[in-house]
Structure formats: structure tokens, C-alpha cells
Design an enzyme around this catalytic site. Structure first.
Site, mmCIF file in Angstrom:
data_model
loop_
_atom_site.group_PDB
_atom_site.id
_atom_site.type_symbol
_atom_site.label_atom_id
_atom_site.label_comp_id
_atom_site.label_asym_id
_atom_site.label_seq_id
_atom_site.Cartn_x
_atom_site.Cartn_y
_atom_site.Cartn_z
ATOM 1 N N SER A 13 17.572 -4.445 4.518
ATOM 2 C CA SER A 13 18.576 -3.425 4.149
ATOM 3 C C SER A 13 17.827 -1.694 4.894
ATOM 4 O O SER A 13 18.792 -1.416 4.912
ATOM 5 C CB SER A 13 17.944 -3.004 2.314
ATOM 6 O OG SER A 13 16.688 -3.793 2.268
ATOM 7 N N ALA A 46 15.053 -11.914 4.736
ATOM 8 C CA ALA A 46 13.581 -12.849 5.059
ATOM 9 C C ALA A 46 12.356 -12.090 5.119
ATOM 10 O O ALA A 46 11.462 -12.766 5.870
ATOM 11 C CB ALA A 46 13.973 -13.035 6.332
ATOM 12 N N GLY A 47 12.452 -11.115 4.556
ATOM 13 C CA GLY A 47 10.889 -9.858 4.509
ATOM 14 C C GLY A 47 10.489 -9.132 5.817
ATOM 15 O O GLY A 47 10.294 -8.634 6.243
ATOM 16 N N LEU A 48 12.352 -9.239 6.756
ATOM 17 C CA LEU A 48 12.274 -8.126 8.038
ATOM 18 C C LEU A 48 13.525 -6.322 7.786
ATOM 19 O O LEU A 48 13.489 -6.019 8.814
ATOM 20 C CB LEU A 48 12.459 -8.952 9.540
ATOM 21 C CG LEU A 48 11.931 -9.979 9.355
ATOM 22 C CD1 LEU A 48 12.140 -11.190 10.581
ATOM 23 C CD2 LEU A 48 10.388 -9.719 9.481
ATOM 24 N N THR A 103 0.810 -1.201 -0.280
ATOM 25 C CA THR A 103 -0.499 -0.146 0.113
ATOM 26 C C THR A 103 0.995 1.275 -0.167
ATOM 27 O O THR A 103 1.265 2.904 -0.470
ATOM 28 C CB THR A 103 -0.589 -0.038 0.915
ATOM 29 O OG1 THR A 103 0.523 -0.705 2.310
ATOM 30 C CG2 THR A 103 -1.926 -0.736 0.579
ATOM 31 N N ASP A 136 9.040 0.877 5.160
ATOM 32 C CA ASP A 136 10.300 0.303 5.715
ATOM 33 C C ASP A 136 11.615 1.242 6.330
ATOM 34 O O ASP A 136 11.171 0.990 8.103
ATOM 35 C CB ASP A 136 11.397 -0.396 4.849
ATOM 36 C CG ASP A 136 10.382 -1.842 4.216
ATOM 37 O OD1 ASP A 136 9.710 -1.642 4.535
ATOM 38 O OD2 ASP A 136 10.755 -2.094 3.122
HETATM 39 C C1 GLA Z 1 8.653 -3.901 0.825
HETATM 40 C C2 GLA Z 1 9.043 -2.575 0.088
HETATM 41 C C3 GLA Z 1 7.646 -1.299 1.133
HETATM 42 C C4 GLA Z 1 6.630 -2.514 1.439
HETATM 43 C C5 GLA Z 1 6.379 -4.301 1.012
HETATM 44 C C6 GLA Z 1 5.504 -4.359 0.961
HETATM 45 O O1 GLA Z 1 9.120 -4.259 1.942
HETATM 46 O O2 GLA Z 1 10.213 -1.943 0.623
HETATM 47 O O3 GLA Z 1 8.308 -0.355 0.647
HETATM 48 O O4 GLA Z 1 6.385 -1.925 -0.198
HETATM 49 O O5 GLA Z 1 7.610 -4.657 0.199
HETATM 50 O O6 GLA Z 1 3.869 -3.601 1.209
#
Ligand code: GLA
Length: 436
Positions: free
Chosen positions: A176, A171-173, A84, A220
Site C-alpha cells: 500500500s 504480505a507485509g512488504l 515502534t 512504511d
Molecule cells: C505496518 C504499519 C507501520 C508499522 C508496522 C509495524 O506496516 O503500516 O506503520 O507500524 O506495521 O512496525
């Protein structure tokens, strides 16, 4: 590709993420799982990376003098509001109590000298030449932060830096964003200037967009910059306003690592973003007051459905309904309706799986196992998707048992070394200690 995501780092991640037993067998619970509990989950607050004392010692060994400051930069988990942010919408992440520690010493040698402990590797550049070109992936983030600070008027004389981390990488946390914000705060500490979290987040996002080449949104970096202990953060990605929402005391955040690397995350991510933009352009030709998908209601979308491709329609529907779920979720949390929040998390996952198409078989399986576990109120993939982690909201009294049961079942079903962490919302990137 996230920083440090090399085979060596992945191996290191395995070792650290599963490090050490927490002795649950003494408590006499879950006897059937007793043997395997040793590596199934951990409490994130336990330090299994260098720790600040050790980091100081290693810094001194490497650079021959103590660090001036140690910076803590958290990772983040997003509870709801996925994909979003680049549509001007809302998200609800939290900064985590796992993250990146950076020891820094101001120097006048005109160099950026960096040691990355987890990779056992170094980078050294003159501040006059911070081109990202010739270094390994992680150095692009570090050099990029320094270059951007310099280009935005911050005078750097030189710095020695040592980086350590207890975040699962790639891992999506947001390993970076955690690295970017940590480096920015550490380098700024050598200049004595004070930069607001929103500005720091913007700089971190520019590193990602302009230097690393992922067209990511601001969520993030803003979460990592603005975290508040014990709170989720309602982020308005249009105004960048951050509104802390207390996490009710009777629930815990459970992070479930699928151990599936986030392959193709960069290119698929950029494609999703482009699909949203093309849906927006079609709607805008008839609705000139619409600036972003955030401004499109479900009724308006239905009105224009016939002019959109099936893919554009599904991407837009996810974004529009997900925005509503975030705002409804915050209302639910504020009145303590944690089961309603969990239900919205489940719906978010279905939408990410079917409309946004960023899940995968393992993440779907993990989320399915989680939603059936006792005490789990809701679960979904978190972050960009395409592998990485899921997040669950679980009642406090079931958190440990759920973590172990979900991980054990996931491992049995996939043969992958999945793992779980119970995490606590924490403060944003900050200087955690000044060495006098
Ligand atoms: C990654 C991107 C964020 C966001 C998410 C999905 O983490 O860095 O800016 O778009 O994906 O919500």
C-alpha cells in the site's frame, strides 16, 4: 486490508511470485532438492512483471498515446524496530528492489483514469469527485492520493495512469505505501512540483489514516520515500530523520513469505495501537514529561508495572525494549558485527510473539526453520504481523541454499506455497524514466 488483495490478485501473486525457474541444477548443488527448486525462490532483481518497455507499450495500447514518465516506487522490508513507529520510536527498514511501476501521462481532461494491470481493472473519476466510497479497495488509495494533493494546493489538470507491480501483495512488504508513494510521485510529475520525501511520506500516511482507516505510523511511507541503494534506514519516528546505514557486503536480506494472508490486520493493528496509548496514559499521570512510550525507560516501566494491566505492560515492554534493540543493532552493523545483529532480530521475534502477540503458528514455524538454517544470522516476522512475511539476515555465501532449504522445509511442514526472495536495498520512489 491492503490494496488489490482480492482472490484474483492472490492467484496472480502466486503465479508471479513463483514465476519461472532459476536453473540451479546446472550448478550441481542440492541435488536432493533439484526438482522442487524451480519455484522455491527467486532473486528479486529479476523482473517478472511488465518491465518499463512493456509498460510503455501497454500504456499506449490502453490510452492511445505514450506515457510521459515512468515512476518506480519500492516496497519495504523492516529489519528491526516493529510497532515502534507510532510510539515515536526507531525503526530500521530498507526500500526494496521489488515494488510498483506507474506510467503516467498528463492530460487536461479533468479526469483521473487508471488501469491496474495485475487486477485487469480500471477506474475513472472526475477530479471534482474523488470520493473513495464506491470503488474497489485499491481505488481508495489512488483517489485518496489525488484528493490529498488537490486539498494541499497542488493543481491537477488530469492524468492517465497505468500501474504494475512485482511486489507480493498484502504480505507485509508495504504494497500500500508503495502504491501511495508511486501515485503521489506520478501525479506530482504531471504538475512539475518537487516535494521532499518527508512531506511525501506524510501525505501517504494521511491517505492510510484518513481514507483507508488504518491508524498506521510513518515507517512504511518514509522508507518507501527515502530509500538509499545498499543501505538500511535508521528512522527516528519522532523527528522523521533518516540515517542510512550501509548493509555489510557479506550479508543478504532474505524475505520469506509464509503465504498466510494478513487477516484482521487492520482491526488488530488499531487495537495494538490503542493498548500502547492506554499504557502511556497511565504512566503519564505520574510522569508528565513522558510524551510517548519512546520516553519510557525499562526502569520507569518497572516502577509503574503495578498500575498497568498485564496486556498494557507487555505491549509497552515490547516497544521499549525493541527501541533499544534497533539502536544496539545499528551499532552492531556499523562495526560489522552481523551475528550480533542477527541475535537481536531473533529476540525481536520472540518479543513480537510473546509480548506484542502479532505472530502466528506459521510465522513462528517459518522463523524457527530459518534460524536453524546454515548461514542464517537471525530471523523475525516483518511488518505488522498477523501473517505475511518473515525476514532473515543470511551470509552471502549461504543465501541461495538457505532460501531453498527453508522454503522446502516450510512447504513440507505446512502444505502452504511459501517462497523466498533475496532482496537488495534500493532507492526510494522516483521518476525512473522520462519519455521524450
Ligand atoms: C505496518 C504499519 C507501520 C508499522 C508496522 C509495524 O506496516 O503500516 O506503520 O507500524 O506495521 O512496525
Amino acid at each position: 486490508m491492503p490494496p488489490w488483495c482480492t482472490p484474483a490478485a492472490a492467484e496472480d501473486r502466486e503465479q508471479r511470485h513463483h514465476a519461472g525457474p532459476r536453473d540451479l541444477t546446472d550448478e550441481g548443488r542440492l541435488p536432493a532438492l533439484a526438482e522442487s527448486t524451480q519455484e522455491l525462490f527467486r532473486r528479486s532483481s529479476r523482473k517478472d512483471h511488465a518491465g518499463t518497455g512493456d509498460l510503455q507499450r501497454r500504456f499506449e495500447q490502453a490510452f492511445g498515446a505514450p506515457a510521459d514518465q515512468i515512476v518506480r516506487s519500492p516496497g519495504r522490508v523492516n529489519m528491526i524496530g516493529e510497532h515502534t513507529d507510532y510510539n515515536d520510536g526507531w525503526a530500521l527498514p530498507a526500500a526494496l528492489d521489488i515494488g510498483t511501476d506507474i506510467a503516467v501521462r498528463r492530460r487536461t481532461h479533468g479526469l483521473l483514469r487508471v488501469r491496474a494491470l495485475r487486477l485487469d481493472t480500471n477506474d475513472e473519476r472526475p477530479l471534482t469527485d474523488l470520493r473513495p466510497g464506491d470503488g474497489p479497495e485499491w481505488t481508495r488509495y489512488v483517489r485518496g492520493c489525488a484528493a490529498l494533493l488537490r486539498d494541499t494546493g497542488h493543481h491537477l489538470d488530469g492524468a492517465d495512469l497505468m500501474i504494475d507491480s512485482d511486489l507480493p501483495l498484502g504480505a507485509g512488504l508495504s504494497s500500500s505505501a508503495s502504491l501511495e508513494l508511486g501515485i503521489l510521485v506520478a501525479l506530482l510529475a504531471t504538475t512539475g512540483s518537487d516535494v521532499k520525501p518527508t512531506e511525501l511520506a506524510r501525505l501517504g500516511q494521511r491517505v492510510e489514516n484518513e481514507i483507508v482507516g488504518v491508524d498506521s505510523g510513518i515507517m512504511d511511507q518514509l522508507a518507501v520515500a527515502s530509500g538509499v541503494a545498499g543501505h538500511l534506514l535508521l528512522i527516528d519516528c519522532r523527528t522523521l530523520a533518516v540515517d542510512p546505514v550501509p548493509l555489510p557486503a557479506d550479508v543478504r536480506i532474505l524475505i520469506l513469505d509464509s503465504a498466510v494472508p494478513r487477516s484482521l490486520a487492520g482491526s488488530a493493528y488499531n487495537r495494538r495501537r490503542a493498548e500502547c496509548e492506554s499504557a502511556l496514559r497511565v504512566i503519564q499521570t505520574a510522569e508528565p514529561t513522558v510524551h510517548a512510550l519512546r520516553d519510557v525507560t525499562e526502569n520507569l516501566l518497572a516502577l509503574h508495572q503495578s498500575r498497568l494491566t498485564a496486556v498494557e505492560f507487555r505491549r509497552a515492554r515490547h516497544v521499549i525494549v525493541e527501541n533499544r534493540r534497533v539502536l544496539d543493532g545499528v551499532v552492531a552493523l556499523r562495526r560489522g558485527a552481523v551475528d550480533e545483529f542477527g541475535r537481536l532480530m531473533n529476540l525481536s521475534h520472540i518479543s513480537l510473539r510473546d509480548d506484542y502477540q502479532v505472530s502466528g503458528p506459521e510465522l513462528d514455524l517459518l522463523v524457527g526453520i530459518a534460524t536453524r538454517a546454515p548461514g542464517v544470522l537471525g530471523a523475525r516476522l516483518t511488518g505488522a504481523g498477523f501473517g505475511g512475511c518473515a525476514v532473515a539476515l543470511v551470509t552471502a555465501d549461504h543465501a541461495d541454499d538457505a532460501a531453498m532449504a527453508i522454503t522446502a522445509q516450510y512447504r513440507r511442514a505446512t502444505g502452504r506455497p511459501g517462497s523466498a526472495s533475496i532482496c537488495v536495498p534500493s532507492n526510494g520512489a522516483h521518476v525512473r524514466s522520462t519519455v521524450l
